[in-house]
Write a protein that holds these residues in place. Structure first.
Motif, PDB file in Angstrom:
ATOM      1  N   ARG A   1      -5.972  -0.351   2.515  1.00 24.62           N
ATOM      2  CA  ARG A   1      -5.309  -1.651   2.483  1.00 24.62           C
ATOM      3  C   ARG A   1      -4.328  -1.852   3.625  1.00 24.62           C
ATOM      4  O   ARG A   1      -3.939  -2.978   3.907  1.00 24.62           O
ATOM      5  CB  ARG A   1      -4.562  -1.816   1.156  1.00 24.62           C
ATOM      6  CG  ARG A   1      -5.441  -1.737  -0.070  1.00 24.62           C
ATOM      7  CD  ARG A   1      -4.647  -1.985  -1.336  1.00 24.62           C
ATOM      8  NE  ARG A   1      -4.028  -3.297  -1.332  1.00 24.62           N
ATOM      9  CZ  ARG A   1      -3.305  -3.776  -2.319  1.00 24.62           C
ATOM     10  NH1 ARG A   1      -3.080  -3.036  -3.392  1.00 24.62           N
ATOM     11  NH2 ARG A   1      -2.778  -4.972  -2.258  1.00 24.62           N
ATOM     12  N   CYS A   2      -3.908  -0.768   4.270  1.00 25.63           N
ATOM     13  CA  CYS A   2      -2.900  -0.865   5.330  1.00 25.63           C
ATOM     14  C   CYS A   2      -3.427  -1.683   6.499  1.00 25.63           C
ATOM     15  O   CYS A   2      -4.572  -1.524   6.939  1.00 25.63           O
ATOM     16  CB  CYS A   2      -2.517   0.536   5.801  1.00 25.63           C
ATOM     17  SG  CYS A   2      -1.254   0.544   7.093  1.00 25.63           S
TER      18      CYS A   2
ATOM     19  N   PHE B   1      -6.676   7.395   0.516  1.00 24.82           N
ATOM     20  CA  PHE B   1      -5.243   7.576   0.398  1.00 24.82           C
ATOM     21  C   PHE B   1      -4.794   8.713   1.315  1.00 24.82           C
ATOM     22  O   PHE B   1      -5.579   9.600   1.655  1.00 24.82           O
ATOM     23  CB  PHE B   1      -4.845   7.902  -1.046  1.00 24.82           C
ATOM     24  CG  PHE B   1      -5.013   6.752  -1.986  1.00 24.82           C
ATOM     25  CD1 PHE B   1      -3.950   5.912  -2.265  1.00 24.82           C
ATOM     26  CD2 PHE B   1      -6.224   6.497  -2.583  1.00 24.82           C
ATOM     27  CE1 PHE B   1      -4.098   4.850  -3.128  1.00 24.82           C
ATOM     28  CE2 PHE B   1      -6.382   5.435  -3.448  1.00 24.82           C
ATOM     29  CZ  PHE B   1      -5.318   4.609  -3.725  1.00 24.82           C
TER      30      PHE B   1
ATOM     31  N   CYS C   1       0.809  -1.223   0.000  1.00 21.81           N
ATOM     32  CA  CYS C   1       0.000   0.000   0.000  1.00 21.81           C
ATOM     33  C   CYS C   1       0.839   1.269   0.000  1.00 21.81           C
ATOM     34  O   CYS C   1       0.271   2.364  -0.027  1.00 21.81           O
ATOM     35  CB  CYS C   1      -0.935   0.010   1.216  1.00 21.81           C
ATOM     36  SG  CYS C   1      -0.081  -0.009   2.805  1.00 21.81           S
TER      37      CYS C   1
ATOM     38  N   ASN D   1      -2.062   3.886   1.045  1.00 25.33           N
ATOM     39  CA  ASN D   1      -3.468   3.528   0.903  1.00 25.33           C
ATOM     40  C   ASN D   1      -3.940   2.924   2.224  1.00 25.33           C
ATOM     41  O   ASN D   1      -3.686   1.758   2.517  1.00 25.33           O
ATOM     42  CB  ASN D   1      -3.644   2.529  -0.243  1.00 25.33           C
ATOM     43  CG  ASN D   1      -5.098   2.204  -0.508  1.00 25.33           C
ATOM     44  OD1 ASN D   1      -5.987   2.678   0.201  1.00 25.33           O
ATOM     45  ND2 ASN D   1      -5.353   1.405  -1.527  1.00 25.33           N
TER      46      ASN D   1
END
Length: 209
Positions: free
Chosen positions: A118-119, A150, A94, A115
């Motif tokens: 997704r982290c 983001f 990410c 991102n």
């Protein structure tokens, strides 16, 4: 080896048996003990409820929340040197980084994005950073209406005014150097050689005296 059956209850079949089983369970002592504990806590003066968001619980310095990009405390320059280790070790893939060489032939980080959709906040990027540039801050309220959220470099970078005014301090969270780090480092053979040389020099000075 023999198995012993502890509970041997027959399933009630008739309505009368179900009614008796219900009252036996409802009038058991455990229910009144639970009601007494609830009533006692309800009438006590100790309130354990936190009035969020007006009140917030203190966080540990090693809590892994939204990332921050730190600066040097003496000059205010960015700590990140653009090595790309955080981007390579990220298991969620990410982190994105773009670098270029400036006029002084030094690598500069032009774009740095994470991102957070997704982290997984594993902390590997903070632990692998050699300059302690990417760290985990205390901002954990990162809810978003969109799935892809983001964070740009400008959002994570510590304001230079905060650093130069002396309001920023050394980070003590994930990836930071502990106070007893020198004691934990295993000595290499070269360290023993330097110690022997220093002892020999001290003995030679004493003999000359």
């Amino acid at each position: 080896m023999a198995y012993i059956k502890i509970v041997d209850e027959t399933t009630p079949k008739s309505n009368a048996q179900k009614f008796v089983q219900f009252w036996n369970r409802a009038l058991s002592g455990e229910m009144f003990v639970g009601l007494w504990l609830v009533f006692k806590e309800f009438c006590s003066s100790k309130i354990h409820t936190v009035q969020y968001p007006l009140e917030k619980l203190p966080l540990s310095p090693r809590y892994r929340a939204v990332h921050e990009l730190k600066r040097l405390l003496d000059s205010g320059n960015e700590r990140c040197i653009g090595c790309g280790l955080c981007e390579k070790i990220c298991v969620a893939n990410c982190i994105r980084m773009e670098t270029r060489y400036g006029e002084d032939k030094r690598k500069n980080v032009t774009e740095y994005t994470i991102n957070f959709g997704r982290c997984i906040y594993c902390g590997l990027c903070a632990e692998v950073c050699p300059e302690l540039a990417i760290v985990h801050g205390n901002r954990y309220e990162n809810a978003s209406e969109q799935r892809a959220s983001f964070s740009l470099k400008q959002d994570m970078l510590t304001p230079i005014d905060k650093v130069l005014s002396g309001n920023d301090c050394e980070y003590e969270g994930v990836g930071s150097v502990s106070y007893d780090a020198d004691l934990k480092i295993k000595q290499t053979p070269l360290m023993y050689l330097t110690k022997e040389e220093s002892k020999a020099d001290e003995s030679g000075v004493k003999q000359d005296v």
